[in-house]
Motif scaffolding. Structure first.
Motif, mmCIF file in Angstrom:
data_model
loop_
_atom_site.group_PDB
_atom_site.id
_atom_site.type_symbol
_atom_site.label_atom_id
_atom_site.label_comp_id
_atom_site.label_asym_id
_atom_site.label_seq_id
_atom_site.Cartn_x
_atom_site.Cartn_y
_atom_site.Cartn_z
ATOM 1 N N LEU A 21 -3.818 78.428 66.422
ATOM 2 C CA LEU A 21 -2.564 78.169 67.186
ATOM 3 C C LEU A 21 -2.047 79.362 68.025
ATOM 4 O O LEU A 21 -2.182 80.448 67.789
ATOM 5 C CB LEU A 21 -1.427 77.701 66.390
ATOM 6 C CG LEU A 21 -1.912 76.275 65.402
ATOM 7 C CD1 LEU A 21 -0.557 76.037 64.759
ATOM 8 C CD2 LEU A 21 -1.887 75.178 66.483
ATOM 9 N N ASP A 22 -1.355 78.937 69.205
ATOM 10 C CA ASP A 22 -0.740 80.057 70.064
ATOM 11 C C ASP A 22 0.769 80.204 69.548
ATOM 12 O O ASP A 22 1.619 79.566 70.231
ATOM 13 C CB ASP A 22 -0.839 79.725 71.548
ATOM 14 C CG ASP A 22 -0.433 80.834 72.603
ATOM 15 O OD1 ASP A 22 0.272 81.640 72.294
ATOM 16 O OD2 ASP A 22 -1.092 80.641 73.794
ATOM 17 N N HIS A 23 0.966 81.462 68.822
ATOM 18 C CA HIS A 23 2.314 81.723 68.470
ATOM 19 C C HIS A 23 3.178 82.170 69.227
ATOM 20 O O HIS A 23 4.442 81.948 69.626
ATOM 21 C CB HIS A 23 2.206 82.323 67.061
ATOM 22 C CG HIS A 23 1.608 81.774 65.985
ATOM 23 N ND1 HIS A 23 1.958 80.800 65.244
ATOM 24 C CD2 HIS A 23 0.441 82.181 65.331
ATOM 25 C CE1 HIS A 23 1.134 80.306 64.190
ATOM 26 N NE2 HIS A 23 0.042 81.142 64.543
ATOM 27 N N THR A 24 2.403 82.882 70.202
ATOM 28 C CA THR A 24 3.317 83.559 71.374
ATOM 29 C C THR A 24 3.916 82.407 72.419
ATOM 30 O O THR A 24 4.995 82.360 72.805
ATOM 31 C CB THR A 24 2.385 84.433 72.211
ATOM 32 O OG1 THR A 24 2.074 85.441 71.289
ATOM 33 C CG2 THR A 24 3.358 85.070 73.464
ATOM 34 N N LEU A 106 0.425 68.683 63.250
ATOM 35 C CA LEU A 106 -0.101 67.588 64.348
ATOM 36 C C LEU A 106 -0.763 68.380 65.394
ATOM 37 O O LEU A 106 -1.818 68.011 66.054
ATOM 38 C CB LEU A 106 1.222 66.857 64.973
ATOM 39 C CG LEU A 106 0.790 65.744 65.880
ATOM 40 C CD1 LEU A 106 -0.029 64.683 65.220
ATOM 41 C CD2 LEU A 106 1.937 65.263 66.585
ATOM 42 N N ALA A 107 -0.292 69.408 66.103
ATOM 43 C CA ALA A 107 -1.001 70.301 66.979
ATOM 44 C C ALA A 107 -2.453 70.739 66.464
ATOM 45 O O ALA A 107 -3.433 70.590 67.026
ATOM 46 C CB ALA A 107 -0.080 71.636 66.928
ATOM 47 N N THR A 180 18.578 72.850 65.804
ATOM 48 C CA THR A 180 17.343 73.566 65.192
ATOM 49 C C THR A 180 15.868 72.951 65.508
ATOM 50 O O THR A 180 15.990 71.752 65.689
ATOM 51 C CB THR A 180 17.465 73.893 63.674
ATOM 52 O OG1 THR A 180 16.507 74.895 63.225
ATOM 53 C CG2 THR A 180 17.212 72.544 62.786
ATOM 54 N N ALA A 181 15.026 73.776 65.831
ATOM 55 C CA ALA A 181 13.686 73.300 66.073
ATOM 56 C C ALA A 181 12.626 74.238 65.523
ATOM 57 O O ALA A 181 12.818 75.496 65.514
ATOM 58 C CB ALA A 181 13.766 73.212 67.764
ATOM 59 N N GLY A 182 11.448 73.953 65.649
ATOM 60 C CA GLY A 182 9.892 74.468 65.263
ATOM 61 C C GLY A 182 9.236 74.164 66.466
ATOM 62 O O GLY A 182 9.012 72.992 66.776
ATOM 63 N N VAL A 183 8.237 75.129 66.963
ATOM 64 C CA VAL A 183 7.412 74.614 67.771
ATOM 65 C C VAL A 183 5.871 75.050 67.303
ATOM 66 O O VAL A 183 5.682 76.215 66.615
ATOM 67 C CB VAL A 183 7.817 75.469 69.334
ATOM 68 C CG1 VAL A 183 6.754 75.069 70.146
ATOM 69 C CG2 VAL A 183 9.127 75.196 69.721
ATOM 70 N N ALA A 184 4.970 74.555 67.675
ATOM 71 C CA ALA A 184 3.629 74.803 67.794
ATOM 72 C C ALA A 184 2.899 74.254 68.778
ATOM 73 O O ALA A 184 2.922 73.272 69.464
ATOM 74 C CB ALA A 184 2.763 74.131 66.052
ATOM 75 N N CYS A 185 2.006 75.225 69.381
ATOM 76 C CA CYS A 185 1.057 75.130 70.593
ATOM 77 C C CYS A 185 -0.209 75.506 70.185
ATOM 78 O O CYS A 185 -0.499 76.300 69.510
ATOM 79 C CB CYS A 185 1.414 76.058 71.858
ATOM 80 S SG CYS A 185 3.478 75.699 72.216
ATOM 81 N N CYS A 195 1.671 71.293 73.200
ATOM 82 C CA CYS A 195 2.933 71.828 72.470
ATOM 83 C C CYS A 195 3.584 70.655 71.527
ATOM 84 O O CYS A 195 3.978 69.412 72.045
ATOM 85 C CB CYS A 195 3.907 72.848 73.244
ATOM 86 S SG CYS A 195 3.333 74.252 73.856
ATOM 87 N N VAL A 196 4.013 70.910 70.433
ATOM 88 C CA VAL A 196 4.732 69.890 69.603
ATOM 89 C C VAL A 196 6.097 70.527 69.291
ATOM 90 O O VAL A 196 6.004 71.801 68.776
ATOM 91 C CB VAL A 196 3.931 69.479 68.249
ATOM 92 C CG1 VAL A 196 4.761 68.653 67.786
ATOM 93 C CG2 VAL A 196 2.701 68.992 68.624
ATOM 94 N N ILE A 197 7.208 70.040 69.575
ATOM 95 C CA ILE A 197 8.590 70.489 69.229
ATOM 96 C C ILE A 197 9.120 69.507 68.064
ATOM 97 O O ILE A 197 9.454 68.546 68.548
ATOM 98 C CB ILE A 197 9.129 70.442 70.395
ATOM 99 C CG1 ILE A 197 8.538 71.511 71.515
ATOM 100 C CG2 ILE A 197 10.687 71.456 70.009
ATOM 101 C CD1 ILE A 197 8.104 70.903 72.581
#
Length: 208
Positions: A21-24, A106-107, A180-185, A195-197
């Motif tokens: 995953l691309d955390h940046t 999911l990502a 609030t949110a979390g993202v994974a790309c 990307c999933v938000i």
């Protein structure tokens, strides 16, 4: 021969390789969402610039002759610009590691399978994924974007919401309830990037 068969069995039994995953990019996407929430008129200016790339229902990627097909063309872009011009600023979303972990499930799965949509064969639906990582209140929601490799282009795509009649991704992005949110790309076999938000009103990770 038996040793060879045993080795093949063990190889088949191993889980598929993990997707990097691309955390940046994930952090940059949340930053872009927060810029759009706190300064919607500034983001409207980005969309006006983007509109100039269109040729009918196609738009040109910056610095290339590659044409990207849309369903609605500039109609959806113009609607998004009007929306942002009227939108009142909203507070920025806070980062949630638990929601990011739910999004990452999911990502990672779709990064291997090439599937799309909000339900995974392994990770299941949004609520199941979110519930595995903590407790939320009032409301949860999820945006998924495919294709763009830059944060601003990814967020503009979700705000424009081309081809989505109810503009659900846009509504989630600017919701006053979601705080609030979390993202994974990560990579996607068919679209190159995704990307999933995952959003919530409040979210408390297990063990906090």
């Amino acid at each position: 021969m038996r040793l060879l068969c045993s080795a093949i069995f063990l190889l088949l039994a191993l889980p598929p390789p993990a997707v990097a995953l691309d955390h940046t990019l994930a952090g940059q996407v949340l930053g872009e969402i927060n810029l759009a929430r706190t300064a919607p008129r500034t983001y409207a200016a980005f969309l006006r610039e983007f509109r100039n790339r269109f040729r009918g229902t196609y738009f040109l990627l910056p610095g290339s002759d590659t044409r990207m097909q849309t369903r609605e063309g500039v109609k959806a872009v113009d609607e998004a610009i009007r929306y942002l011009s009227r939108q009142k600023p909203q507070p920025p979303l806070t980062w949630s590691a638990g929601l990011a972990a739910a999004a990452a499930e999911l990502a990672e799965e779709q990064g291997r399978s090439g599937a799309t949509g909000h339900t995974g064969l392994e990770s299941h639906g949004m609520r199941e994924r979110v519930d595995r990582h903590g407790k939320w209140s009032r409301q949860i929601a999820e945006n998924i974007g495919y294709g763009p490799t830059e944060a601003r282009n990814m967020v503009m795509q979700l705000i424009i919401d081309d081809g989505v009649p109810d503009r659900g991704h846009r509504k989630n992005t600017f919701s006053a309830v979601l705080r609030t949110a979390g993202v994974a790309c990560g990579p996607h076999p068919s679209f190159g990037s995704m990307c999933v938000i995952d959003f919530a009103d409040t979210f408390r990770e297990y063990g906090e």
